[in-house]
Design an enzyme around this catalytic site. Structure first.
Site, mmCIF file in Angstrom:
data_model
loop_
_atom_site.group_PDB
_atom_site.id
_atom_site.type_symbol
_atom_site.label_atom_id
_atom_site.label_comp_id
_atom_site.label_asym_id
_atom_site.label_seq_id
_atom_site.Cartn_x
_atom_site.Cartn_y
_atom_site.Cartn_z
ATOM 1 N N LYS A 230 -13.267 -1.555 -4.528
ATOM 2 C CA LYS A 230 -13.942 -0.274 -4.337
ATOM 3 C C LYS A 230 -13.120 0.858 -4.903
ATOM 4 C CE LYS A 230 -15.243 -1.225 0.392
ATOM 5 N NZ LYS A 230 -14.011 -1.134 1.159
ATOM 6 N N LYS B 297 0.806 -1.224 0.000
ATOM 7 C CA LYS B 297 0.000 0.000 0.000
ATOM 8 C C LYS B 297 0.836 1.270 0.000
ATOM 9 C CE LYS B 297 -4.526 -1.456 1.342
ATOM 10 N NZ LYS B 297 -5.800 -1.098 1.974
ATOM 11 N N LYS C 279 -8.317 -7.641 -8.945
ATOM 12 C CA LYS C 279 -9.526 -8.017 -8.228
ATOM 13 C C LYS C 279 -10.555 -6.895 -8.324
ATOM 14 C CE LYS C 279 -9.066 -6.377 -3.520
ATOM 15 N NZ LYS C 279 -10.450 -5.944 -3.328
#
Ligand code: ATP
Ligand code: MG
Length: 334
Positions: free
Chosen positions: A200, A114, A197
């Site tokens: 959101k 991240k 994947k």
């Protein structure tokens, strides 16, 4: 048995969240026996580890709560709340941050992913995120935590922190939480790219089916979903190297709760021109009642707020019981 699980209010919920997480939460909640408990929270404290527009956070939190309720979370059977209203999460995270070792956090792969190339510029919160996650679970003295493959390392860390705390303070405050690997939770992929994947945070809305999408939009997104020109194979081997095709077939299987083979058996030899409309209708059938309940809840925010008020009060009471033991074990003057 006490189950704890959370989801971040970082965007609207999608089919991947539903099939991969929420559907299992509902099944777990429905199978709780007398005396067993479930805590489901909206992880707003986790969300702010990366910038969130302050004007949108409360609305996003409400929307996730509504989606969870619409998908079958039952406040009479599970405690539903947002993390920011239970300050014990943050208090325990601080204390556990003094138990966890820097070397342990340095091994966490999610931070590396991240923070990307700008590790020095990432927030301290993003780095200590797994400690807050440990606190989320341990503050309820959870025994079981449903985790996807991606969260296994963080749960292992939570167990290490719990064990060290118990040893350091000579007090059996925390049970070691067990992972619950949800049965048959598919990894739903982006409709635009079989290598990614469904997420959101994907900038393309066409990459995902949101729980708020209406029937026409669902049909459009499935029609436009990337596939290939080959017919549907009779066996799973025939999907080798065809991630987009496989994704749509897996979604179909997951919606019906059937093995992939069974779906292949039914559609073998046909093209996606026949399969896609069937999949779209199945999605509409599954998601339309959820979307209807969701819109209804969002239209009645007082009811939603009442559920969240009650959930937060229940969560605070449970968390405070643990914190009394924790503060006592650490030896604070109180
Ligand atoms: P973000 O892009 O902000 O990370 P997300 O879509 O990955 O959002 P999370 O809030 O990180 O969603 O995850 C919530 C839950 O949904 C987790 O249990 C996660 O494993 C599950 N989940 C997320 N995406 C998928 C997916 N594509 N397929 C199956 N499960 C998923
Ligand atoms: Mg995620």
């Amino acid at each position: 048995m006490r189950i704890v699980s959370g989801i971040q209010p970082t965007g609207s919920l999608h089919l991947g969240n539903y099939l991969g997480a929420i559907r299992n939460w509902v099944a777990m909640q429905d199978s709780l026996a007398e005396g067993e408990e479930a805590f489901f929270f909206i992880a707003d404290l986790h969300a702010i580890t990366v910038p969130q527009p302050p004007g949108e956070l409360a609305g996003a939190t409400r929307e996730i709560a509504a989606a969870l309720l619409a998908a079958g979370t039952n406040p009479a059977r599970a405690t539903l709340f947002n993390q920011a209203r239970v300050p014990q999460h943050a208090e325990l995270a601080w204390i556990l941050g003094c138990t966890a070792r820097v070397g342990w956090l340095n091994r966490m792969t999610q931070f590396k992913e991240k923070s990307g190339k700008d590790r020095e510029g990432a927030s301290v919160g993003l780095y200590t995120y797994p400690v807050l996650q440990a606190a989320d679970v341990l503050v309820y003295r959870a025994t079981h935590v449903p985790v996807g493959e991606d969260q296994k390392q963080h749960l292992e860390l939570a167990r290490d922190i719990a064990a060290k705390f118990n040893t350091d303070f000579g007090a059996a405050v925390f049970p070691l939480p067990q992972p619950m690997i949800p049965p048959a939770a598919p990894r739903v992929r982006s409709l635009r790219d079989g290598a990614a994947k469904m997420s959101k945070s994907d900038p393309s809305d066409m990459s995902r089916i949101n729980l708020t999408d209406d029937a026409d939009l669902i049909r459009l997104k499935i029609r436009k979903a990337r596939t290939d020109a080959l017919p549907i194979p009779a066996t799973v081997d025939g999907l080798e190297g065809r991630p987009e095709a496989r994704n749509l077939l897996e979604i179909h299987a997951a919606l019906l709760g059937e093995p992939l083979d069974a779906v292949l058996g039914r559609f073998a030899g046909q093209g996606f021109g026949t399969f896609k409309p069937a999949l779209a209708e199945l999605l509409v059938e599954t998601l339309a009642p959820i979307a209807a309940r969701l819109h209804d809840l969002l239209a009645h925010p007082q009811e939603l707020d009442r559920i969240l008020d009650e959930g937060a009060a229940r969560a605070r009471a449970a968390a405070e019981e643990t914190m009394r033991l924790v503060r006592g074990a650490v030896g604070f003057l109180l």
